[in-house]
Scaffold this motif. Structure first.
Motif, PDB file in Angstrom:
ATOM      1  N   PRO A 171       0.811  -1.226   0.000  1.00 23.02           N
ATOM      2  CA  PRO A 171       0.000   0.000   0.000  1.00 23.02           C
ATOM      3  C   PRO A 171       0.838   1.267   0.000  1.00 23.02           C
ATOM      4  CG  PRO A 171       0.057  -0.974   2.192  1.00 23.02           C
ATOM      5  CD  PRO A 171       0.785  -1.932   1.292  1.00 23.02           C
ATOM      6  N   ILE A 172       2.146   1.159   0.172  1.00 24.84           N
ATOM      7  CA  ILE A 172       3.031   2.319   0.203  1.00 24.84           C
ATOM      8  C   ILE A 172       3.305   2.763  -1.237  1.00 24.84           C
ATOM      9  CG2 ILE A 172       5.284   3.183   0.917  1.00 24.84           C
ATOM     10  CD1 ILE A 172       5.287   1.036   3.096  1.00 24.84           C
ATOM     11  N   THR A 173       3.122   4.047  -1.490  1.00 20.58           N
ATOM     12  CA  THR A 173       3.275   4.565  -2.847  1.00 20.58           C
ATOM     13  C   THR A 173       4.448   5.519  -2.935  1.00 20.58           C
ATOM     14  OG1 THR A 173       1.868   6.511  -2.519  1.00 20.58           O
ATOM     15  CG2 THR A 173       0.783   4.440  -3.110  1.00 20.58           C
ATOM     16  N   GLY A 174       4.880   5.784  -4.155  1.00 17.70           N
ATOM     17  CA  GLY A 174       5.891   6.792  -4.406  1.00 17.70           C
ATOM     18  C   GLY A 174       5.255   8.139  -4.705  1.00 17.70           C
ATOM     19  N   TYR A 175       6.104   9.173  -4.884  1.00 13.49           N
ATOM     20  CA  TYR A 175       5.617  10.534  -5.140  1.00 13.49           C
ATOM     21  C   TYR A 175       6.349  11.113  -6.351  1.00 13.49           C
ATOM     22  CZ  TYR A 175       3.299  10.237  -0.630  1.00 13.49           C
ATOM     23  OH  TYR A 175       2.498   9.855   0.408  1.00 13.49           O
ATOM     24  N   PRO A 176       5.978  10.674  -7.543  1.00 16.01           N
ATOM     25  CA  PRO A 176       6.661  11.193  -8.739  1.00 16.01           C
ATOM     26  C   PRO A 176       6.336  12.651  -9.023  1.00 16.01           C
ATOM     27  CG  PRO A 176       4.811   9.799  -9.367  1.00 16.01           C
ATOM     28  CD  PRO A 176       4.948   9.673  -7.884  1.00 16.01           C
ATOM     29  N   ALA A 177       5.376  13.239  -8.308  1.00 19.48           N
ATOM     30  CA  ALA A 177       5.037  14.645  -8.550  1.00 19.48           C
ATOM     31  C   ALA A 177       6.070  15.592  -7.963  1.00 19.48           C
ATOM     32  CB  ALA A 177       3.656  14.963  -7.970  1.00 19.48           C
ATOM     33  N   ASP A 178       6.903  15.109  -7.032  1.00 24.60           N
ATOM     34  CA  ASP A 178       7.914  15.980  -6.429  1.00 24.60           C
ATOM     35  C   ASP A 178       8.943  16.381  -7.494  1.00 24.60           C
ATOM     36  OD1 ASP A 178       6.581  15.548  -4.099  1.00 24.60           O
ATOM     37  OD2 ASP A 178       8.040  14.123  -3.263  1.00 24.60           O
ATOM     38  N   GLY A 179       9.083  17.684  -7.692  1.00 27.44           N
ATOM     39  CA  GLY A 179      10.037  18.175  -8.672  1.00 27.44           C
ATOM     40  C   GLY A 179       9.670  17.824 -10.100  1.00 27.44           C
ATOM     41  N   LEU A 180       8.377  17.736 -10.381  1.00 26.84           N
ATOM     42  CA  LEU A 180       7.928  17.331 -11.710  1.00 26.84           C
ATOM     43  C   LEU A 180       8.276  18.390 -12.761  1.00 26.84           C
ATOM     44  CD1 LEU A 180       6.318  15.086 -13.189  1.00 26.84           C
ATOM     45  CD2 LEU A 180       4.276  16.511 -12.869  1.00 26.84           C
ATOM     46  N   THR A 181       8.784  17.936 -13.882  1.00 28.79           N
ATOM     47  CA  THR A 181       9.113  18.802 -15.019  1.00 28.79           C
ATOM     48  C   THR A 181       8.413  18.257 -16.251  1.00 28.79           C
ATOM     49  OG1 THR A 181      11.067  17.509 -15.642  1.00 28.79           O
ATOM     50  CG2 THR A 181      11.380  19.290 -14.022  1.00 28.79           C
ATOM     51  N   PRO A 182       8.293  19.062 -17.307  1.00 26.13           N
ATOM     52  CA  PRO A 182       7.665  18.544 -18.533  1.00 26.13           C
ATOM     53  C   PRO A 182       8.344  17.298 -19.082  1.00 26.13           C
ATOM     54  CG  PRO A 182       7.793  20.930 -18.619  1.00 26.13           C
ATOM     55  CD  PRO A 182       8.538  20.517 -17.393  1.00 26.13           C
ATOM     56  N   LEU A 183       9.662  17.215 -18.990  1.00 24.08           N
ATOM     57  CA  LEU A 183      10.359  16.037 -19.498  1.00 24.08           C
ATOM     58  C   LEU A 183      10.027  14.804 -18.663  1.00 24.08           C
ATOM     59  CD1 LEU A 183      13.901  17.469 -20.413  1.00 24.08           C
ATOM     60  CD2 LEU A 183      12.052  16.772 -21.964  1.00 24.08           C
ATOM     61  N   ARG A 184      10.010  14.959 -17.347  1.00 23.88           N
ATOM     62  CA  ARG A 184       9.679  13.827 -16.484  1.00 23.88           C
ATOM     63  C   ARG A 184       8.240  13.391 -16.690  1.00 23.88           C
ATOM     64  NH1 ARG A 184      10.604  14.387 -10.417  1.00 23.88           N
ATOM     65  NH2 ARG A 184       9.796  12.262 -10.601  1.00 23.88           N
ATOM     66  N   LEU A 185       7.337  14.337 -16.837  1.00 24.63           N
ATOM     67  CA  LEU A 185       5.929  13.988 -17.041  1.00 24.63           C
ATOM     68  C   LEU A 185       5.753  13.220 -18.348  1.00 24.63           C
ATOM     69  CD1 LEU A 185       2.954  14.051 -16.355  1.00 24.63           C
ATOM     70  CD2 LEU A 185       2.818  16.372 -17.269  1.00 24.63           C
ATOM     71  N   ALA A 186       6.392  13.688 -19.394  1.00 21.53           N
ATOM     72  CA  ALA A 186       6.294  12.980 -20.673  1.00 21.53           C
ATOM     73  C   ALA A 186       6.843  11.567 -20.546  1.00 21.53           C
ATOM     74  CB  ALA A 186       7.041  13.759 -21.752  1.00 21.53           C
ATOM     75  N   SER A 187       7.906  11.397 -19.778  1.00 22.66           N
ATOM     76  CA  SER A 187       8.484  10.061 -19.577  1.00 22.66           C
ATOM     77  C   SER A 187       7.533   9.161 -18.805  1.00 22.66           C
ATOM     78  CB  SER A 187       9.822  10.185 -18.834  1.00 22.66           C
ATOM     79  OG  SER A 187      10.345   8.907 -18.528  1.00 22.66           O
TER      80      SER A 187
ATOM     81  N   THR B 164      -2.890  16.031 -15.209  1.00 28.70           N
ATOM     82  CA  THR B 164      -1.485  16.124 -14.810  1.00 28.70           C
ATOM     83  C   THR B 164      -0.781  17.317 -15.456  1.00 28.70           C
ATOM     84  OG1 THR B 164      -0.972  14.525 -16.576  1.00 28.70           O
ATOM     85  CG2 THR B 164      -1.189  13.670 -14.330  1.00 28.70           C
ATOM     86  N   TRP B 165      -1.069  17.558 -16.723  1.00 32.13           N
ATOM     87  CA  TRP B 165      -0.454  18.708 -17.398  1.00 32.13           C
ATOM     88  C   TRP B 165      -0.951  20.015 -16.788  1.00 32.13           C
ATOM     89  CZ3 TRP B 165       3.669  18.234 -20.359  1.00 32.13           C
ATOM     90  CH2 TRP B 165       3.898  17.020 -21.015  1.00 32.13           C
ATOM     91  N   GLY B 166      -2.257  20.135 -16.588  1.00 29.48           N
ATOM     92  CA  GLY B 166      -2.798  21.348 -15.991  1.00 29.48           C
ATOM     93  C   GLY B 166      -2.264  21.578 -14.592  1.00 29.48           C
ATOM     94  N   TRP B 167      -2.148  20.503 -13.810  1.00 27.80           N
ATOM     95  CA  TRP B 167      -1.635  20.647 -12.447  1.00 27.80           C
ATOM     96  C   TRP B 167      -0.173  21.096 -12.449  1.00 27.80           C
ATOM     97  CZ3 TRP B 167       2.377  18.064  -9.975  1.00 27.80           C
ATOM     98  CH2 TRP B 167       2.507  18.339  -8.607  1.00 27.80           C
ATOM     99  N   MET B 168       0.646  20.540 -13.339  1.00 28.85           N
ATOM    100  CA  MET B 168       2.059  20.902 -13.383  1.00 28.85           C
ATOM    101  C   MET B 168       2.238  22.378 -13.743  1.00 28.85           C
ATOM    102  SD  MET B 168       5.104  19.390 -15.802  1.00 28.85           S
ATOM    103  CE  MET B 168       4.326  20.149 -17.233  1.00 28.85           C
ATOM    104  N   PHE B 169       1.518  22.836 -14.768  1.00 25.71           N
ATOM    105  CA  PHE B 169       1.652  24.241 -15.167  1.00 25.71           C
ATOM    106  C   PHE B 169       1.127  25.169 -14.073  1.00 25.71           C
ATOM    107  CE2 PHE B 169       1.387  22.512 -19.685  1.00 25.71           C
ATOM    108  CZ  PHE B 169       2.753  22.575 -19.860  1.00 25.71           C
TER     109      PHE B 169
END
Length: 545
Positions: free
Chosen positions: A35-51, A212-217
């Protein structure tokens, strides 16, 4: 003893009944279903999001699902509009349509209705609708057997990170077992829900792909806004030192300038000075941050709800708000129909198969807000059709009025004329309102009531002037028949549909103003006039005698 029919799931695999009561996808601490999850949103950039999105497209959705979970936690607007859409469907009443009017199908439908009364159902449906954001969801069915009868004990939401899709089509769902191997879903154990925001594979059809895109911007904009407010919302502190100042003096001045905001105090040599420069037009400089954040929120509202009027104060007037509301209702109806189809496929049909074996037809869940319908007009239109011989299912009429199917032990309401010990009207008003039944052609009229009055008037009139009065009275009696039949037919439909005397009374009071009694009133008036004339003729004849 006949052979038990083989039960197969939607993919044609045989069902193992012995495994249905066990949990097969429960979380395990330290295992593959953690049940433990990661947090890929920390320090999210357009390149990381696309990946991250590219990984999901290729069949590895873990980081995408964790990101979708994170933005629900960190973006109040996205959480609000997504929760509104899910709750609007989860709180709609669920009804059940029987497969037919047969006793067995009615019993099966009632079994499902009784199960739907569970208090946990609303939350379970809310969890199933996690598919709206992520594109798909998995819910494990925990079955129980009581005295040999199958029934879903509860519906458990399962983290979609514990599931995958077959690589050959990215559509067939698979589950991670204890060893991390991808295995087919256990038959009759899962509700696999897909409600797509767009056509395509489940991994690319969720609203989170847009969110995700709207949240990042918006996160970038809000960060810049916060820095601007903190830095430029206060006067600029400008330290000045003389030409002969040493490096130590410069360091002392810098520390004084840096700490003056928090400490509100500083000590510097006489040869140095600190100036405070006020920032101009701060308000107009911050408008674009707020406008950009609001614009991004509106785009999320459009994606999730199909409109913005229910989440933003500015609308295009009353007409525009009504138009937007209709768009949202369209989305709600589509979600409700899709959810009902999913539950009928993955829950209701397996349940009936386990309990009764494969069937030709199954009960059907319907999730929809009740349409406003004029039941009085429905009753008025249906009564003449039934009188004319139209065959109508009782179950459909009961569903219209929201009435349940009576059991064998229930006390059934019947017309008073059909109850033992209740006699038709006797001419003094006893039972005439509900028991009098006018004859069709070829039948004899009951004694008492209006029919008795007509018969007596006709007899008296015939004794006085049979050639003139008798044909008139016969014609009036024939004309009264269809008028009374139409009125009583409507009342009988109400009485048949009513679940209690109080309910019948309300239906009668509501429907009576619409009953067309004009024709019968005219015939009755003519009959009374003829009776009066016949009586006067008889009295005059007796006086002459």
């Amino acid at each position: 003893m006949g052979k038990i029919p083989q039960v197969l799931d939607r993919w044609g695999r045989p069902v193992k009944r012995s495994a249905l009561t066990e949990e097969v996808a429960a979380p395990t601490v330290g295992g593959v279903r953690s049940p433990i999850t990661g947090y890929p949103a920390d320090g999210l950039t357009p390149l990381r999001l696309a990946s991250i999105l590219r990984e999901a497209d290729q069949g590895d959705p873990v980081r995408y699902l964790e990101l979708a979970e994170t933005i629900e936690e960190r973006d109040p607007h996205y959480l609000g509009v997504l929760g509104t859409r899910r709750r609007s469907v989860s709180q709609i009443d669920v009804t059940v349509e029987a497969a037919s009017d047969s006793a067995q199908d009615q019993k099966t439908a009632q079994m499902v209705r009784d199960w739907l009364k569970r208090d946990e159902l609303t939350e379970e449906i809310f969890d199933i609708l996690d598919t709206i954001g992520k594109g798909y969801s998995f819910t494990e069915i925990i079955w129980e057997t009581s005295e040999g009868q199958w029934q879903p004990a509860r519906l458990e939401w399962r983290d979609p990170r514990w599931f995958r899709f077959a690589r050959h089509d990215l559509a067939t769902p698979l589950m991670l077992d204890e060893n991390g191997q991808e295995v087919p879903l256990s038959p009759f154990k899962f509700i696999f829900a897909q409600i797509r925001a767009k056509s395509g594979i489940a991994l690319r059809s969720g609203l989170a792909r847009v969110a995700t895109w709207g949240w990042m911007f918006k996160a970038y904009t809000q960060r810049d806004w916060a820095i601007f407010t903190q830095t430029y919302g206060q006067p600029v502190r400008l330290g000045k030192y003389g030409a002969g100042a040493s490096d130590r003096d410069k360091d002392t001045l810098f520390r004084a300038v840096a700490n003056i905001a928090g400490d509100c105090a500083a000590i510097i040599p006489d040869s140095m000075s600190i100036d405070f420069v006020e920032a101009k037009s701060i308000g107009s400089s911050t408008d674009h941050y707020e406008k950009r954040s609001d614009w991004l929120d509106k785009q999320i509202s459009k994606a999730v709800l199909g409109q913005t009027s229910t989440t933003d104060a500015i609308t295009g007037g009353l007409g525009s708000g009504q138009e937007h509301r209709e768009v949202q209702e369209d989305i709600e109806r589509a979600d409700a129909r899709a959810l009902a189809a999913i539950l009928n496929r993955d829950l209701i049909r397996p349940w009936v198969d386990l309990e009764h074996g494969p069937q030709k037809a199954y009960p059907r869940l319907v999730i929809a807000r009740p349409e406003k319908e004029d039941l009085t007009a429905f009753s008025n239109a249906l009564a003449p059709l039934i009188t004319a011989g139209l065959r109508v299912r009782q179950s459909e009429v009961r569903d219209k009025f929201g009435l349940s199917d009576p059991d064998e032990k229930d006390e059934i309401l019947v017309p008073r004329s059909a109850q033992p010990g209740v006699q038709p009207g006797d001419g003094n008003g006893n039972g005439a309102e509900s028991a009098v039944k006018y004859p069709l052609k070829g039948q004899s009229a009951p004694a008492g009531g209006v029919a008795a009055l007509q018969a007596e008037s006709a007899s008296a009139a015939r004794s006085a002037a049979p050639d003139e009065i008798a044909p008139i009275l016969d014609r009036m009696a024939r004309e009264a028949d269809p008028e009374m039949e139409a009125m009583l037919g409507q009342i009988e439909v109400m009485l048949e549909a009513a679940g209690s005397l109080e309910e019948f009374r309300e239906m009668l009071l509501t429907g009576f103003p619409d009953l067309d009694a004009g024709g019968f009133a005219n015939v009755l008036g003519d009959a009374m006039a003829a009776a009066h004339a016949g009586g006067r003729a008889a009295v005059e004849e007796d006086g002459d005698g």
